[in-house]
Design a protein around this motif. Structure first.
Motif, mmCIF file in Angstrom:
data_model
loop_
_atom_site.group_PDB
_atom_site.id
_atom_site.type_symbol
_atom_site.label_atom_id
_atom_site.label_comp_id
_atom_site.label_asym_id
_atom_site.label_seq_id
_atom_site.Cartn_x
_atom_site.Cartn_y
_atom_site.Cartn_z
ATOM 1 N N ILE A 114 0.852 -1.182 0.000
ATOM 2 C CA ILE A 114 0.000 0.000 0.000
ATOM 3 C C ILE A 114 0.892 1.237 0.000
ATOM 4 O O ILE A 114 1.738 1.404 0.884
ATOM 5 C CB ILE A 114 -0.938 0.020 1.228
ATOM 6 N N ASP A 115 0.731 2.103 -1.017
ATOM 7 C CA ASP A 115 1.619 3.260 -1.121
ATOM 8 C C ASP A 115 1.165 4.392 -0.206
ATOM 9 O O ASP A 115 0.185 4.256 0.558
ATOM 10 C CB ASP A 115 1.770 3.717 -2.578
ATOM 11 N N GLU A 116 1.874 5.514 -0.279
ATOM 12 C CA GLU A 116 1.614 6.637 0.629
ATOM 13 C C GLU A 116 0.254 7.292 0.408
ATOM 14 O O GLU A 116 -0.217 8.064 1.245
ATOM 15 C CB GLU A 116 2.718 7.691 0.476
ATOM 16 N N HIS A 117 -0.376 6.997 -0.721
ATOM 17 C CA HIS A 117 -1.695 7.556 -1.015
ATOM 18 C C HIS A 117 -2.812 6.553 -0.729
ATOM 19 O O HIS A 117 -3.967 6.796 -1.101
ATOM 20 C CB HIS A 117 -1.750 8.003 -2.479
ATOM 21 N N GLY A 118 -2.474 5.433 -0.112
ATOM 22 C CA GLY A 118 -3.468 4.425 0.216
ATOM 23 C C GLY A 118 -3.857 3.525 -0.936
ATOM 24 O O GLY A 118 -4.851 2.800 -0.852
ATOM 25 N N ARG A 119 -3.064 3.548 -2.016
ATOM 26 C CA ARG A 119 -3.370 2.753 -3.194
ATOM 27 C C ARG A 119 -2.489 1.516 -3.252
ATOM 28 O O ARG A 119 -1.349 1.528 -2.779
ATOM 29 C CB ARG A 119 -3.162 3.586 -4.467
ATOM 30 N N LEU A 120 -3.019 0.460 -3.868
ATOM 31 C CA LEU A 120 -2.224 -0.746 -4.083
ATOM 32 C C LEU A 120 -1.161 -0.450 -5.128
ATOM 33 O O LEU A 120 -1.457 0.090 -6.197
ATOM 34 C CB LEU A 120 -3.115 -1.895 -4.545
ATOM 35 N N ALA A 121 0.088 -0.787 -4.835
ATOM 36 C CA ALA A 121 1.194 -0.580 -5.759
ATOM 37 C C ALA A 121 2.030 -1.852 -5.805
ATOM 38 O O ALA A 121 1.956 -2.693 -4.902
ATOM 39 C CB ALA A 121 2.052 0.605 -5.315
ATOM 40 N N SER A 122 2.819 -1.984 -6.852
ATOM 41 C CA SER A 122 3.690 -3.148 -6.958
ATOM 42 C C SER A 122 4.936 -2.800 -7.755
ATOM 43 O O SER A 122 4.919 -1.872 -8.574
ATOM 44 C CB SER A 122 2.965 -4.329 -7.615
ATOM 45 N N ARG A 123 5.995 -3.542 -7.513
ATOM 46 C CA ARG A 123 7.243 -3.350 -8.237
ATOM 47 C C ARG A 123 8.164 -4.544 -7.965
ATOM 48 O O ARG A 123 7.917 -5.342 -7.065
ATOM 49 C CB ARG A 123 7.941 -2.064 -7.822
ATOM 50 N N HIS A 124 9.208 -4.655 -8.770
ATOM 51 C CA HIS A 124 10.198 -5.698 -8.566
ATOM 52 C C HIS A 124 11.251 -5.240 -7.550
ATOM 53 O O HIS A 124 11.474 -4.052 -7.360
ATOM 54 C CB HIS A 124 10.915 -6.028 -9.880
ATOM 55 N N PHE A 125 11.905 -6.214 -6.941
ATOM 56 C CA PHE A 125 13.095 -5.915 -6.139
ATOM 57 C C PHE A 125 14.138 -6.995 -6.408
ATOM 58 O O PHE A 125 13.808 -8.130 -6.735
ATOM 59 C CB PHE A 125 12.765 -5.823 -4.641
ATOM 60 N N VAL A 126 15.407 -6.613 -6.305
ATOM 61 C CA VAL A 126 16.475 -7.540 -6.654
ATOM 62 C C VAL A 126 17.239 -8.041 -5.438
ATOM 63 O O VAL A 126 17.859 -9.108 -5.487
ATOM 64 C CB VAL A 126 17.470 -6.899 -7.645
ATOM 65 N N ASN A 127 17.207 -7.296 -4.356
ATOM 66 C CA ASN A 127 18.020 -7.638 -3.194
ATOM 67 C C ASN A 127 17.155 -8.121 -2.031
ATOM 68 O O ASN A 127 16.927 -9.306 -1.880
ATOM 69 C CB ASN A 127 18.862 -6.425 -2.790
ATOM 70 N N ILE A 128 16.659 -7.187 -1.232
ATOM 71 C CA ILE A 128 15.851 -7.532 -0.060
ATOM 72 C C ILE A 128 14.706 -6.538 0.073
ATOM 73 O O ILE A 128 14.908 -5.324 -0.025
ATOM 74 C CB ILE A 128 16.699 -7.524 1.232
ATOM 75 N N ALA A 129 13.519 -7.065 0.298
ATOM 76 C CA ALA A 129 12.369 -6.231 0.655
ATOM 77 C C ALA A 129 11.955 -6.640 2.060
ATOM 78 O O ALA A 129 11.774 -7.827 2.341
ATOM 79 C CB ALA A 129 11.218 -6.426 -0.332
ATOM 80 N N SER A 130 11.831 -5.675 2.942
ATOM 81 C CA SER A 130 11.576 -5.995 4.343
ATOM 82 C C SER A 130 10.472 -5.100 4.880
ATOM 83 O O SER A 130 9.898 -4.284 4.155
ATOM 84 C CB SER A 130 12.855 -5.826 5.169
ATOM 85 N N LEU A 131 10.190 -5.252 6.148
ATOM 86 C CA LEU A 131 9.170 -4.412 6.778
ATOM 87 C C LEU A 131 9.470 -4.286 8.258
ATOM 88 O O LEU A 131 10.175 -5.107 8.838
ATOM 89 C CB LEU A 131 7.773 -5.015 6.569
ATOM 90 N N GLY A 132 8.915 -3.222 8.838
ATOM 91 C CA GLY A 132 9.117 -2.990 10.256
ATOM 92 C C GLY A 132 10.155 -1.916 10.494
ATOM 93 O O GLY A 132 10.159 -0.859 9.856
ATOM 94 N N MET A 133 11.065 -2.190 11.402
ATOM 95 C CA MET A 133 12.089 -1.228 11.783
ATOM 96 C C MET A 133 12.928 -0.767 10.598
ATOM 97 O O MET A 133 13.376 0.386 10.537
ATOM 98 C CB MET A 133 12.983 -1.843 12.845
ATOM 99 N N SER A 134 13.143 -1.649 9.629
ATOM 100 C CA SER A 134 13.981 -1.294 8.480
ATOM 101 C C SER A 134 13.367 -0.167 7.658
ATOM 102 O O SER A 134 14.089 0.678 7.114
ATOM 103 C CB SER A 134 14.196 -2.526 7.593
ATOM 104 N N GLY A 135 12.028 -0.142 7.544
ATOM 105 C CA GLY A 135 11.379 0.932 6.811
ATOM 106 C C GLY A 135 11.627 2.280 7.449
ATOM 107 O O GLY A 135 11.949 3.263 6.767
ATOM 108 N N ALA A 136 11.495 2.334 8.781
ATOM 109 C CA ALA A 136 11.768 3.590 9.490
ATOM 110 C C ALA A 136 13.241 3.963 9.385
ATOM 111 O O ALA A 136 13.581 5.149 9.246
ATOM 112 C CB ALA A 136 11.361 3.439 10.960
ATOM 113 N N THR A 137 14.126 2.968 9.421
ATOM 114 C CA THR A 137 15.562 3.240 9.363
ATOM 115 C C THR A 137 15.972 3.824 8.016
ATOM 116 O O THR A 137 16.715 4.808 7.952
ATOM 117 C CB THR A 137 16.363 1.955 9.645
#
Length: 312
Positions: A133-156
């Motif tokens: 869910i992007d910053e506008h509340g919409r469903l978004a998608s994309r590729h990633f090549v390394n690591i996609a994470s969630l939680g503390m890493s997003g804030a960091t």
């Protein structure tokens, strides 16, 4: 071979500027018909990569950090899906985070990277695709090549990307300091994690890393056993525990010595779904996609095996 070069001029505080004229000259000597482009704002990497494929480039070089590399790869993969043409990704790492290049053994100095682009071999690797869910509340998608994470890493990563010291201090020091400062204020998130068809795992977490490669956060070996061409993600779950104890143990991540840590669970799979539990706003953990934080959960991570050629 016709190549395109996409440079992020502000990557790593503009640290490539001092060498750029020389780097551009070497590339022009080694290849016929080099097309140089620069990004101006987030998202440009993918758009320019698509344009360069249309122009007939067989190799597109991303000159920047992990975010730039990820954007360029996303653009190449979009075009591959539309046209069937597999364009090779080259990497000239010069940003704050150099984790993807580090994992593939690509030199992080400009001259070494240029030589690898000119003389290296092409390796076919897996990629991931994340829906969030992007910053506008919409469903978004994309590729990633390394690591996609969630939680503390997003804030960091948001704190790192906003830090005025980018490019003036080492990435390892900057990420370590921001990890500690963000961790102090972080509120653990209640989430449900489903890997493939296995029973869901419900946990209060600090971090969930869905890894195609080993490193993130400026050199943290968060997924020490991840291999980028085995068709599987390594999913690293860091559960809530004593903040003081976890802060002291963060150093274990740099050497990949956290496999048996009591707060960590490591799973493997091809599809990962992460949903907030309880209050969906309070537990809408921020996502981190290859060093950028574009939104929050719920998120779905899907493996795309053998999808991208990388010159390394």
């Amino acid at each position: 071979m016709k190549i395109g070069v996409i440079r992020n001029p502000v990557a790593g505080g503009g640290r490539l500027d001092a060498h750029w004229a020389e780097v551009a000259a070497i590339l022009s000597e080694r290849f016929d018909g080099v097309e140089f482009r620069e990004t101006e704002e987030p998202g440009d990497g993918a758009v320019i990569a698509r344009d360069l494929v249309v122009l007939g480039c067989d190799l597109v070089v991303a000159a920047g950090g992990d975010g730039t590399i990820s954007e360029v790869a996303d653009g190449l993969l979009q075009m591959q899906a539309e046209t069937g043409k597999a364009t090779v990704l080259g990497i000239l790492p010069c940003g704050t985070g150099l984790d993807f290049a580090r994992g593939l053994g690509i030199p992080t100095d400009a001259h070494g990277a240029v030589e690898r682009i000119a003389a290296g071999q092409d390796r076919v690797i897996d990629v991931g695709r994340i829906s969030y869910i992007d910053e506008h509340g919409r469903l978004a998608s994309r590729h990633f090549v390394n690591i996609a994470s969630l939680g503390m890493s997003g804030a960091t990563v948001r704190a790192v990307n906003a830090d005025r010291r980018k490019g003036r201090v080492s990435a390892k020091a900057l990420f370590f300091w921001r990890t500690i400062t963000e961790f102090v204020r972080y509120r653990f998130q209640d989430v449900r994690i489903t890997v493939d068809e296995a029973a869901p795992v419900e946990a209060k977490v600090a971090l969930v890393a869905v890894a195609n490669e080993r490193f993130f956060g400026g050199g943290m070996m968060v997924a020490p056993d991840a291999v980028p061409d085995d068709g599987l993600f390594d999913i690293v779950i860091l559960r809530a525990a004593s903040k003081l104890k976890l802060m002291l143990d963060i150093r274990l991540l740099y050497g990949g010595r956290h496999r048996n840590h009591p707060a960590i669970t490591i799973l493997r799979g091809r599809k990962v779904v992460v949903e907030p539990l309880g209050d969906p706003l309070a537990n809408a953990a921020l996502v981190d996609v290859d060093g950028e934080s574009p939104g929050h959960i719920p998120a779905t991570y899907e493996m795309v095996p053998k999808a991208l050629k990388v010159r390394c």
